[in-house]
Motif scaffolding. Sequence first.
Motif, PDB file in Angstrom:
ATOM      1  N   VAL A  86      11.724   8.966  28.433  1.00 37.03           N
ATOM      2  CA  VAL A  86      11.645   7.931  27.413  1.00 37.03           C
ATOM      3  C   VAL A  86      10.282   8.044  26.731  1.00 37.03           C
ATOM      4  O   VAL A  86       9.285   8.385  27.375  1.00 37.03           O
ATOM      5  N   ALA A  87      10.266   7.853  25.425  1.00 36.97           N
ATOM      6  CA  ALA A  87       8.994   7.922  24.689  1.00 36.97           C
ATOM      7  C   ALA A  87       8.942   6.793  23.675  1.00 36.97           C
ATOM      8  O   ALA A  87       9.981   6.362  23.155  1.00 36.97           O
ATOM      9  N   TYR A  88       7.748   6.333  23.427  1.00 37.19           N
ATOM     10  CA  TYR A  88       7.560   5.252  22.458  1.00 37.19           C
ATOM     11  C   TYR A  88       6.380   5.625  21.582  1.00 37.19           C
ATOM     12  O   TYR A  88       5.355   6.105  22.070  1.00 37.19           O
ATOM     13  N   SER A  89       6.518   5.426  20.282  1.00 31.68           N
ATOM     14  CA  SER A  89       5.334   5.630  19.451  1.00 31.68           C
ATOM     15  C   SER A  89       5.251   4.607  18.336  1.00 31.68           C
ATOM     16  O   SER A  89       6.270   4.058  17.890  1.00 31.68           O
ATOM     17  N   ASN A  90       4.033   4.311  17.960  1.00 32.76           N
ATOM     18  CA  ASN A  90       3.773   3.357  16.892  1.00 32.76           C
ATOM     19  C   ASN A  90       2.953   4.072  15.833  1.00 32.76           C
ATOM     20  O   ASN A  90       1.886   4.611  16.120  1.00 32.76           O
ATOM     21  N   ASP A  91       3.470   4.111  14.614  1.00 34.60           N
ATOM     22  CA  ASP A  91       2.814   4.827  13.525  1.00 34.60           C
ATOM     23  C   ASP A  91       2.423   3.861  12.407  1.00 34.60           C
ATOM     24  O   ASP A  91       3.220   3.001  12.034  1.00 34.60           O
ATOM     25  N   THR A  92       1.231   4.034  11.881  1.00 35.65           N
ATOM     26  CA  THR A  92       0.769   3.197  10.767  1.00 35.65           C
ATOM     27  C   THR A  92       0.399   4.098   9.599  1.00 35.65           C
ATOM     28  O   THR A  92      -0.328   5.071   9.772  1.00 35.65           O
ATOM     29  N   ILE A  93       0.927   3.761   8.428  1.00 34.14           N
ATOM     30  CA  ILE A  93       0.583   4.542   7.225  1.00 34.14           C
ATOM     31  C   ILE A  93      -0.221   3.664   6.271  1.00 34.14           C
ATOM     32  O   ILE A  93       0.123   2.500   6.046  1.00 34.14           O
ATOM     33  N   THR A  94      -1.329   4.226   5.783  1.00 30.35           N
ATOM     34  CA  THR A  94      -2.202   3.535   4.832  1.00 30.35           C
ATOM     35  C   THR A  94      -2.358   4.470   3.636  1.00 30.35           C
ATOM     36  O   THR A  94      -3.364   5.166   3.506  1.00 30.35           O
ATOM     37  N   PRO A  95      -1.328   4.545   2.780  1.00 29.89           N
ATOM     38  CA  PRO A  95      -1.359   5.586   1.737  1.00 29.89           C
ATOM     39  C   PRO A  95      -2.377   5.329   0.638  1.00 29.89           C
ATOM     40  O   PRO A  95      -2.703   4.175   0.342  1.00 29.89           O
ATOM     41  N   GLU A  96      -2.834   6.419   0.062  1.00 30.53           N
ATOM     42  CA  GLU A  96      -3.697   6.375  -1.125  1.00 30.53           C
ATOM     43  C   GLU A  96      -2.937   5.586  -2.194  1.00 30.53           C
ATOM     44  O   GLU A  96      -1.765   5.853  -2.455  1.00 30.53           O
ATOM     45  N   GLY A  97      -3.568   4.593  -2.773  1.00 31.10           N
ATOM     46  CA  GLY A  97      -2.908   3.825  -3.829  1.00 31.10           C
ATOM     47  C   GLY A  97      -1.980   2.750  -3.289  1.00 31.10           C
ATOM     48  O   GLY A  97      -1.176   2.198  -4.039  1.00 31.10           O
ATOM     49  N   ASP A  98      -2.031   2.484  -1.993  1.00 33.62           N
ATOM     50  CA  ASP A  98      -1.232   1.427  -1.345  1.00 33.62           C
ATOM     51  C   ASP A  98       0.274   1.724  -1.321  1.00 33.62           C
ATOM     52  O   ASP A  98       0.698   2.798  -1.723  1.00 33.62           O
ATOM     53  N   ASN A 101      -2.855   0.854 -16.008  1.00 37.14           N
ATOM     54  CA  ASN A 101      -1.971  -0.310 -15.941  1.00 37.14           C
ATOM     55  C   ASN A 101      -1.989  -0.904 -14.543  1.00 37.14           C
ATOM     56  O   ASN A 101      -2.353  -0.240 -13.571  1.00 37.14           O
ATOM     57  N   GLU A 102      -1.541  -2.137 -14.463  1.00 41.36           N
ATOM     58  CA  GLU A 102      -1.490  -2.786 -13.150  1.00 41.36           C
ATOM     59  C   GLU A 102      -0.379  -2.151 -12.322  1.00 41.36           C
ATOM     60  O   GLU A 102       0.752  -1.987 -12.793  1.00 41.36           O
ATOM     61  N   LEU A 103      -0.710  -1.774 -11.086  1.00 37.65           N
ATOM     62  CA  LEU A 103       0.264  -1.123 -10.205  1.00 37.65           C
ATOM     63  C   LEU A 103       1.088  -2.181  -9.490  1.00 37.65           C
ATOM     64  O   LEU A 103       0.562  -3.205  -9.090  1.00 37.65           O
ATOM     65  N   ASN A 104       2.366  -1.893  -9.339  1.00 37.65           N
ATOM     66  CA  ASN A 104       3.238  -2.833  -8.631  1.00 37.65           C
ATOM     67  C   ASN A 104       3.276  -2.418  -7.158  1.00 37.65           C
ATOM     68  O   ASN A 104       4.048  -1.559  -6.757  1.00 37.65           O
ATOM     69  N   ARG A 105       2.385  -3.016  -6.357  1.00 36.13           N
ATOM     70  CA  ARG A 105       2.251  -2.615  -4.958  1.00 36.13           C
ATOM     71  C   ARG A 105       2.573  -3.783  -4.027  1.00 36.13           C
ATOM     72  O   ARG A 105       2.390  -4.943  -4.393  1.00 36.13           O
ATOM     73  N   SER A 106       3.007  -3.427  -2.790  1.00 36.24           N
ATOM     74  CA  SER A 106       3.318  -4.494  -1.833  1.00 36.24           C
ATOM     75  C   SER A 106       2.568  -4.265  -0.530  1.00 36.24           C
ATOM     76  O   SER A 106       3.158  -3.963   0.493  1.00 36.24           O
ATOM     77  N   GLY A 107       1.260  -4.344  -0.593  1.00 30.24           N
ATOM     78  CA  GLY A 107       0.431  -4.210   0.616  1.00 30.24           C
ATOM     79  C   GLY A 107      -0.262  -2.882   0.719  1.00 30.24           C
ATOM     80  O   GLY A 107       0.082  -1.926   0.020  1.00 30.24           O
ATOM     81  N   THR A 108      -1.254  -2.820   1.603  1.00 30.24           N
ATOM     82  CA  THR A 108      -2.047  -1.606   1.735  1.00 30.24           C
ATOM     83  C   THR A 108      -1.547  -0.684   2.839  1.00 30.24           C
ATOM     84  O   THR A 108      -1.838   0.502   2.840  1.00 30.24           O
ATOM     85  N   GLU A 109      -0.824  -1.248   3.826  1.00 23.48           N
ATOM     86  CA  GLU A 109      -0.332  -0.400   4.910  1.00 23.48           C
ATOM     87  C   GLU A 109       0.992  -0.918   5.434  1.00 23.48           C
ATOM     88  O   GLU A 109       1.391  -2.055   5.168  1.00 23.48           O
ATOM     89  N   TYR A 139      -2.846   8.180   8.051  1.00 19.40           N
ATOM     90  CA  TYR A 139      -1.783   8.006   9.033  1.00 19.40           C
ATOM     91  C   TYR A 139      -2.352   7.970  10.442  1.00 19.40           C
ATOM     92  O   TYR A 139      -3.240   8.738  10.773  1.00 19.40           O
ATOM     93  N   LEU A 140      -1.802   7.074  11.249  1.00 20.62           N
ATOM     94  CA  LEU A 140      -2.217   7.004  12.657  1.00 20.62           C
ATOM     95  C   LEU A 140      -0.969   6.868  13.518  1.00 20.62           C
ATOM     96  O   LEU A 140      -0.112   6.027  13.244  1.00 20.62           O
ATOM     97  N   SER A 141      -0.846   7.708  14.536  1.00 20.13           N
ATOM     98  CA  SER A 141       0.290   7.620  15.443  1.00 20.13           C
ATOM     99  C   SER A 141      -0.220   7.581  16.884  1.00 20.13           C
ATOM    100  O   SER A 141      -1.037   8.407  17.285  1.00 20.13           O
ATOM    101  N   VAL A 142       0.273   6.612  17.642  1.00 19.11           N
ATOM    102  CA  VAL A 142      -0.107   6.480  19.047  1.00 19.11           C
ATOM    103  C   VAL A 142       1.177   6.410  19.856  1.00 19.11           C
ATOM    104  O   VAL A 142       2.093   5.661  19.495  1.00 19.11           O
ATOM    105  N   GLY A 143       1.288   7.195  20.918  1.00 24.97           N
ATOM    106  CA  GLY A 143       2.543   7.204  21.671  1.00 24.97           C
ATOM    107  C   GLY A 143       2.370   7.461  23.151  1.00 24.97           C
ATOM    108  O   GLY A 143       1.350   7.997  23.609  1.00 24.97           O
TER     109      GLY A 143
END
Lengths: 424, 74
Positions: A179-191, A204-212, A155-159
């Motif tokens: 006023v506050a602004y933040s942008n968070d990116t999640i890159t979970p284990e297993g996508d 088995n094949e995992l049904n995933r939709s992207g890495t982050e 996880y990465l958060s910048v604000g």
Amino acid sequence: MQLINNKKPSKNKVNITQLLTVATCTLLGTSAQAEEEKSWEFDTALMYYGETDRVQATELILAGTKTFEDEKTLNLKLTVDALTGASANGAVAQPNVQTFTRPSGKESFNTPANETPLDDTFRDTRLQFNAQWTQPFAEDYRISGGLHLSKEYDYLSVGLNANIARDFNQKNTTLSAGVAYSNDTITPEGDIPTAFAEMVPPGNELNRSGTEDDKTTVDLLLGVTQVIDRQTIMQFNYSYSQVDGYLTDPFKVVSLVNSNGMSEKQLYENRPDKRVKNSIFWQTKHHFLSNSIIDFSYRYFWDDWEITSHTVDARYRIPLGDSYIEPHIRYYTQDAAEFYQPFQLSSNPLPSYMSADYRLGKMDGITVGVKYGMPMKNNTELSFRLEFFQQSSKSTGVEEPGVLNEVDLYPSINAVVAQVSYSF
Amino acid sequence: MKNYKHTILIVSLVALTSACSSLGVQPWERDLLAKDEMALNSSPIDASLDDHIYFSKESSSGGRGFAGGGCGCN
């Protein structure tokens, strides 16, 4: 030589001015330091948070504040925390042993009969840095700007934030806006699992939709602070927060159960990609003539997921010579999100959104604690805090078919918080 | 019963209005309010630790300050 002679009287003049300032301030009972630069002041704390059989966390905070001339302040804060332990994955307890796949999709774990399924792969270290600059701006105005950066394994958060405050009525009333602004990116284990994808056994094949995936948060905060009398001060805040993006928890599932309450499979949850949160907050502090201080606050929170909550918090600081003791009580009660459901009946069609995350469910929480603070040499302070926190999940009135009647769908969590702080 | 409620309402309004006109203190009456422990957020480190705990265990956040999180704990 001439220059030196010229300088000397001027230096003396400065010294006399400083002496006069000190003398005047002493007479008026104010601090001569107020307008001058001060050395760094530090606040440090080490906290342990431990739930029975679940999450354990250790958090360390190092914060430093430097006051420059003209009441300009710089605050820097470093937070490090380490989490280990198990967290509920959303699946229902069953009268038999259940097997779940870990988020990586490569391993599995078993949950004993009649126990709430907990995923113990939960392990993370977080590093957070905050910086805030505050200064007066024109007469009666203060402005402040800050930034934060928070990094975890996945996880990465910048604000950024900006605030303005204006004093009125001999500084008895202060209006503020932020006023506050933040942008968070999640890159979970297993996508990122696809919404409602089935949890499949390892191999088995995992049904995933992207890495982050990511989300943005915009916060607005409006406040009024009012001095009531010599012993009482109050604050009213309204806060608005809009979050857009990936708000689903990639590690949480919902059990699909048959009419006997037996779990057939686990589906990864899905939440809306937008949330608008609001709250009103009222705080009062009153200084009794006995020198004890009561600090009371109430918050009402509501959002467009239909979650509403009430939070009441009271602290009572009692002086004990130079030391103090401060009992604390906090009560929290929350109504469930509209798409919260502890399980899904396989005979029913799937809704657009669903989550069995207990944190979105109906619950009450109570915290009882005490803090003890004592002054040390050279104007430093050492304090200890011990608190007990109990969170009780409640049924939203959903009928429980078959075997689900025999298991605990709404377990309680008990936690202890222990903290040592040192300010110097 | 209705009259009773009205009386309470009027008395409260009068009390509130008269209280508003005398709210606040003179600069030399700030001895107690100026104490560090009378600051609205007198223990910012405790508040920040508490915010982190409750942000990760409950669905509400913000109020005293911004609601945004900055951690993946929720």
